[in-house]
Design a protein around this motif. Sequence first.
Motif, PDB file in Angstrom:
ATOM      1  N   GLU A 158       4.024  31.987   0.281  1.00 57.85           N
ATOM      2  CA  GLU A 158       2.850  31.510  -0.448  1.00 57.85           C
ATOM      3  C   GLU A 158       2.783  29.999  -0.303  1.00 57.85           C
ATOM      4  O   GLU A 158       3.788  29.309  -0.504  1.00 57.85           O
ATOM      5  N   ILE A 159       1.627  29.468   0.057  1.00 61.25           N
ATOM      6  CA  ILE A 159       1.471  28.029   0.322  1.00 61.25           C
ATOM      7  C   ILE A 159       0.322  27.483  -0.517  1.00 61.25           C
ATOM      8  O   ILE A 159      -0.794  28.006  -0.452  1.00 61.25           O
ATOM      9  N   HIS A 160       0.583  26.421  -1.277  1.00 66.38           N
ATOM     10  CA  HIS A 160      -0.440  25.843  -2.141  1.00 66.38           C
ATOM     11  C   HIS A 160      -0.376  24.311  -2.081  1.00 66.38           C
ATOM     12  O   HIS A 160       0.626  23.724  -2.483  1.00 66.38           O
ATOM     13  N   PRO A 161      -1.426  23.644  -1.580  1.00 75.39           N
ATOM     14  CA  PRO A 161      -1.446  22.169  -1.602  1.00 75.39           C
ATOM     15  C   PRO A 161      -1.652  21.671  -3.024  1.00 75.39           C
ATOM     16  O   PRO A 161      -2.384  22.285  -3.807  1.00 75.39           O
ATOM     17  N   PHE A 162      -0.991  20.563  -3.367  1.00 73.10           N
ATOM     18  CA  PHE A 162      -1.175  20.041  -4.720  1.00 73.10           C
ATOM     19  C   PHE A 162      -1.380  18.531  -4.774  1.00 73.10           C
ATOM     20  O   PHE A 162      -1.765  17.997  -5.808  1.00 73.10           O
ATOM     21  N   MET A 163      -1.170  17.825  -3.639  1.00 78.53           N
ATOM     22  CA  MET A 163      -1.325  16.373  -3.704  1.00 78.53           C
ATOM     23  C   MET A 163      -1.444  15.796  -2.301  1.00 78.53           C
ATOM     24  O   MET A 163      -0.806  16.275  -1.359  1.00 78.53           O
ATOM     25  N   GLU A 164      -2.287  14.761  -2.149  1.00 83.66           N
ATOM     26  CA  GLU A 164      -2.432  14.093  -0.857  1.00 83.66           C
ATOM     27  C   GLU A 164      -1.157  13.333  -0.506  1.00 83.66           C
ATOM     28  O   GLU A 164      -0.467  12.807  -1.380  1.00 83.66           O
ATOM     29  N   ASN A 165      -0.868  13.278   0.789  1.00 85.10           N
ATOM     30  CA  ASN A 165       0.316  12.576   1.275  1.00 85.10           C
ATOM     31  C   ASN A 165      -0.053  11.792   2.533  1.00 85.10           C
ATOM     32  O   ASN A 165       0.370  12.125   3.643  1.00 85.10           O
ATOM     33  N   PRO A 166      -0.871  10.746   2.409  1.00 86.37           N
ATOM     34  CA  PRO A 166      -1.364  10.026   3.586  1.00 86.37           C
ATOM     35  C   PRO A 166      -0.263   9.244   4.310  1.00 86.37           C
ATOM     36  O   PRO A 166       0.590   8.620   3.676  1.00 86.37           O
ATOM     37  N   LEU A 167      -0.297   9.300   5.639  1.00 87.88           N
ATOM     38  CA  LEU A 167       0.643   8.536   6.458  1.00 87.88           C
ATOM     39  C   LEU A 167      -0.026   7.239   6.907  1.00 87.88           C
ATOM     40  O   LEU A 167      -1.151   7.257   7.423  1.00 87.88           O
ATOM     41  N   VAL A 168       0.657   6.122   6.715  1.00 92.06           N
ATOM     42  CA  VAL A 168       0.097   4.812   7.033  1.00 92.06           C
ATOM     43  C   VAL A 168       1.049   4.048   7.944  1.00 92.06           C
ATOM     44  O   VAL A 168       2.238   4.361   8.036  1.00 92.06           O
ATOM     45  N   LEU A 249       8.027   2.597  -5.065  1.00 92.81           N
ATOM     46  CA  LEU A 249       9.098   1.927  -5.789  1.00 92.81           C
ATOM     47  C   LEU A 249       9.269   0.466  -5.357  1.00 92.81           C
ATOM     48  O   LEU A 249      10.194  -0.206  -5.775  1.00 92.81           O
ATOM     49  N   GLU A 250       8.368  -0.026  -4.526  1.00 96.30           N
ATOM     50  CA  GLU A 250       8.512  -1.382  -4.017  1.00 96.30           C
ATOM     51  C   GLU A 250       8.028  -2.441  -5.004  1.00 96.30           C
ATOM     52  O   GLU A 250       8.407  -3.593  -4.946  1.00 96.30           O
ATOM     53  N   GLY A 251       7.129  -2.072  -5.937  1.00 97.18           N
ATOM     54  CA  GLY A 251       6.610  -3.056  -6.884  1.00 97.18           C
ATOM     55  C   GLY A 251       5.717  -4.069  -6.197  1.00 97.18           C
ATOM     56  O   GLY A 251       5.182  -3.850  -5.117  1.00 97.18           O
ATOM     57  N   LEU A 252       5.567  -5.252  -6.810  1.00 99.57           N
ATOM     58  CA  LEU A 252       4.678  -6.282  -6.270  1.00 99.57           C
ATOM     59  C   LEU A 252       5.390  -7.270  -5.369  1.00 99.57           C
ATOM     60  O   LEU A 252       4.771  -8.174  -4.814  1.00 99.57           O
ATOM     61  N   THR A 253       6.713  -7.135  -5.224  1.00 96.92           N
ATOM     62  CA  THR A 253       7.479  -8.116  -4.456  1.00 96.92           C
ATOM     63  C   THR A 253       7.959  -7.549  -3.131  1.00 96.92           C
ATOM     64  O   THR A 253       8.858  -8.091  -2.508  1.00 96.92           O
ATOM     65  N   ASN A 254       7.372  -6.441  -2.687  1.00 97.40           N
ATOM     66  CA  ASN A 254       7.856  -5.832  -1.445  1.00 97.40           C
ATOM     67  C   ASN A 254       7.529  -6.717  -0.248  1.00 97.40           C
ATOM     68  O   ASN A 254       6.618  -7.549  -0.280  1.00 97.40           O
ATOM     69  N   GLN A 255       8.282  -6.492   0.800  1.00 96.16           N
ATOM     70  CA  GLN A 255       8.137  -7.295   2.020  1.00 96.16           C
ATOM     71  C   GLN A 255       7.323  -6.578   3.092  1.00 96.16           C
ATOM     72  O   GLN A 255       7.254  -7.042   4.222  1.00 96.16           O
ATOM     73  N   LEU A 256       6.729  -5.464   2.743  1.00 96.91           N
ATOM     74  CA  LEU A 256       5.988  -4.667   3.716  1.00 96.91           C
ATOM     75  C   LEU A 256       4.509  -4.655   3.391  1.00 96.91           C
ATOM     76  O   LEU A 256       4.106  -4.896   2.255  1.00 96.91           O
ATOM     77  N   THR A 257       3.707  -4.358   4.405  1.00 95.61           N
ATOM     78  CA  THR A 257       2.274  -4.236   4.188  1.00 95.61           C
ATOM     79  C   THR A 257       1.728  -3.132   5.077  1.00 95.61           C
ATOM     80  O   THR A 257       2.352  -2.753   6.082  1.00 95.61           O
ATOM     81  N   ILE A 258       0.561  -2.625   4.704  1.00 99.68           N
ATOM     82  CA  ILE A 258      -0.090  -1.557   5.470  1.00 99.68           C
ATOM     83  C   ILE A 258      -1.068  -2.167   6.461  1.00 99.68           C
ATOM     84  O   ILE A 258      -1.919  -2.976   6.078  1.00 99.68           O
ATOM     85  N   LEU A 259      -0.935  -1.803   7.740  1.00 93.68           N
ATOM     86  CA  LEU A 259      -1.863  -2.283   8.762  1.00 93.68           C
ATOM     87  C   LEU A 259      -3.106  -1.402   8.794  1.00 93.68           C
ATOM     88  O   LEU A 259      -3.031  -0.187   8.574  1.00 93.68           O
ATOM     89  N   ASP A 260      -4.244  -2.041   9.068  1.00 98.14           N
ATOM     90  CA  ASP A 260      -5.519  -1.327   9.171  1.00 98.14           C
ATOM     91  C   ASP A 260      -5.688  -0.865  10.626  1.00 98.14           C
ATOM     92  O   ASP A 260      -6.137  -1.614  11.487  1.00 98.14           O
ATOM     93  N   VAL A 261      -5.287   0.374  10.891  1.00 97.60           N
ATOM     94  CA  VAL A 261      -5.282   0.912  12.254  1.00 97.60           C
ATOM     95  C   VAL A 261      -6.251   2.082  12.335  1.00 97.60           C
ATOM     96  O   VAL A 261      -6.299   2.922  11.424  1.00 97.60           O
ATOM     97  N   GLU A 262      -7.035   2.146  13.431  1.00 97.37           N
ATOM     98  CA  GLU A 262      -7.948   3.271  13.589  1.00 97.37           C
ATOM     99  C   GLU A 262      -7.154   4.579  13.659  1.00 97.37           C
ATOM    100  O   GLU A 262      -6.014   4.596  14.120  1.00 97.37           O
ATOM    101  N   GLU A 263      -7.759   5.663  13.190  1.00 99.32           N
ATOM    102  CA  GLU A 263      -7.138   6.990  13.108  1.00 99.32           C
ATOM    103  C   GLU A 263      -6.133   7.110  11.957  1.00 99.32           C
ATOM    104  O   GLU A 263      -5.531   8.165  11.777  1.00 99.32           O
ATOM    105  N   PHE A 264      -5.946   5.992  11.222  1.00 93.20           N
ATOM    106  CA  PHE A 264      -5.051   6.029  10.068  1.00 93.20           C
ATOM    107  C   PHE A 264      -5.831   5.699   8.804  1.00 93.20           C
ATOM    108  O   PHE A 264      -6.820   4.973   8.864  1.00 93.20           O
ATOM    109  N   PRO A 265      -5.406   6.210   7.654  1.00 87.65           N
ATOM    110  CA  PRO A 265      -4.222   7.070   7.485  1.00 87.65           C
ATOM    111  C   PRO A 265      -4.409   8.464   8.066  1.00 87.65           C
ATOM    112  O   PRO A 265      -5.532   8.954   8.152  1.00 87.65           O
ATOM    113  N   ILE A 266      -3.300   9.068   8.450  1.00 87.56           N
ATOM    114  CA  ILE A 266      -3.308  10.470   8.844  1.00 87.56           C
ATOM    115  C   ILE A 266      -3.284  11.276   7.554  1.00 87.56           C
ATOM    116  O   ILE A 266      -2.369  11.145   6.750  1.00 87.56           O
ATOM    117  N   GLU A 267      -4.312  12.067   7.350  1.00 81.25           N
ATOM    118  CA  GLU A 267      -4.418  12.812   6.103  1.00 81.25           C
ATOM    119  C   GLU A 267      -3.501  14.018   6.117  1.00 81.25           C
ATOM    120  O   GLU A 267      -3.611  14.896   6.974  1.00 81.25           O
TER     121      GLU A 267
END
Length: 308
Positions: A158-168, A249-267
């Motif tokens: 039995e398979i049931h989706p319950f939440m989005e999990n976008p890949l960035v 869990l990174e909070g506001l002081t993380n050292q990473l950022t999300i790039l704006d890339v075509e075809e992303f996010p992968i839904e």
Amino acid sequence: MQNATLHQLKVFEAVARHNSFTRAAEELFLTQPTVSMQVKQLSKTVGMPLFEQVGKRLYLTEAGRELFTTCQDVFDRLSKFEIAIANIKGLKQGKLRLAVITTAKYVIPRILGAFCQRYPGIDISLTVTNHQYVLDGLASNENDLYIVSQPPEDMDVEIHPFMENPLVVLAPRNHPLVGQKQISLERIAEEPFIMREPGSGTRKAVQKLFDAHGLPLKVRLDLGSNEAIKQAIAGGMGISVLSKHTLALEGLTNQLTILDVEEFPIERYWYVVYPSGKQLSVIAKEFFQYLLSEGKAVAEATALQKLL
């Protein structure tokens, strides 16, 4: 066999299922010498060897195969007994067994926290492991419910989706592509990638996208942990594709950022699955309904609280 303990049988069953003392030790949170000792003592009780090693591979002996089948029957009966007792007790007390893929550890504990506040008498067994181990557990019916991002196609479940999990696409904040809009897939393919191990759901999704556009995926480094990948990105070793929830869990002081890339996010989505025809306990049924009706809202609300 009257001298054999339930603990020894559980250890033996895990070794037999994985064909590995090391993996059994990891699953049971024991040291490998402890696992080996328990199996050795059980072999003495049986009076025959349970395993034989040929080269680097571990095989069950004839006695081992008989005992493995017996263990599966015993544990299945015990599981049904626990379900019956849980149903008698209702939601006042009992145990919920969950197995989730590693990425879901950023979300499921927050959902479980709110659920446990509502039903404080419930004990939770939460196994966090990679995609293949979750599927192995699903195939052998080890837990009540399973959380995956890539549902199995060859199992009756039995398979049931319950939440989005976008890949960035994640990069360090000082990366030269930060701030650019709609970066082409061809341009991002020039970058060195740090990726999860081959076989992971995330790796398959990214590889599928690049293959569809005829582009190579330049993987500089394979790592088996999202945390290790984030550290490597921050250290300037490359970019990666991870679930957006890994930043929770990174909070506001993380050292990473999300790039704006075509075809992303992968839904993508997270799914709750269990074997078709499985008799869910009252507790498992309640958590299942809770996931579908309130899980997403609870996870997003608690994530927002952490950022405020």
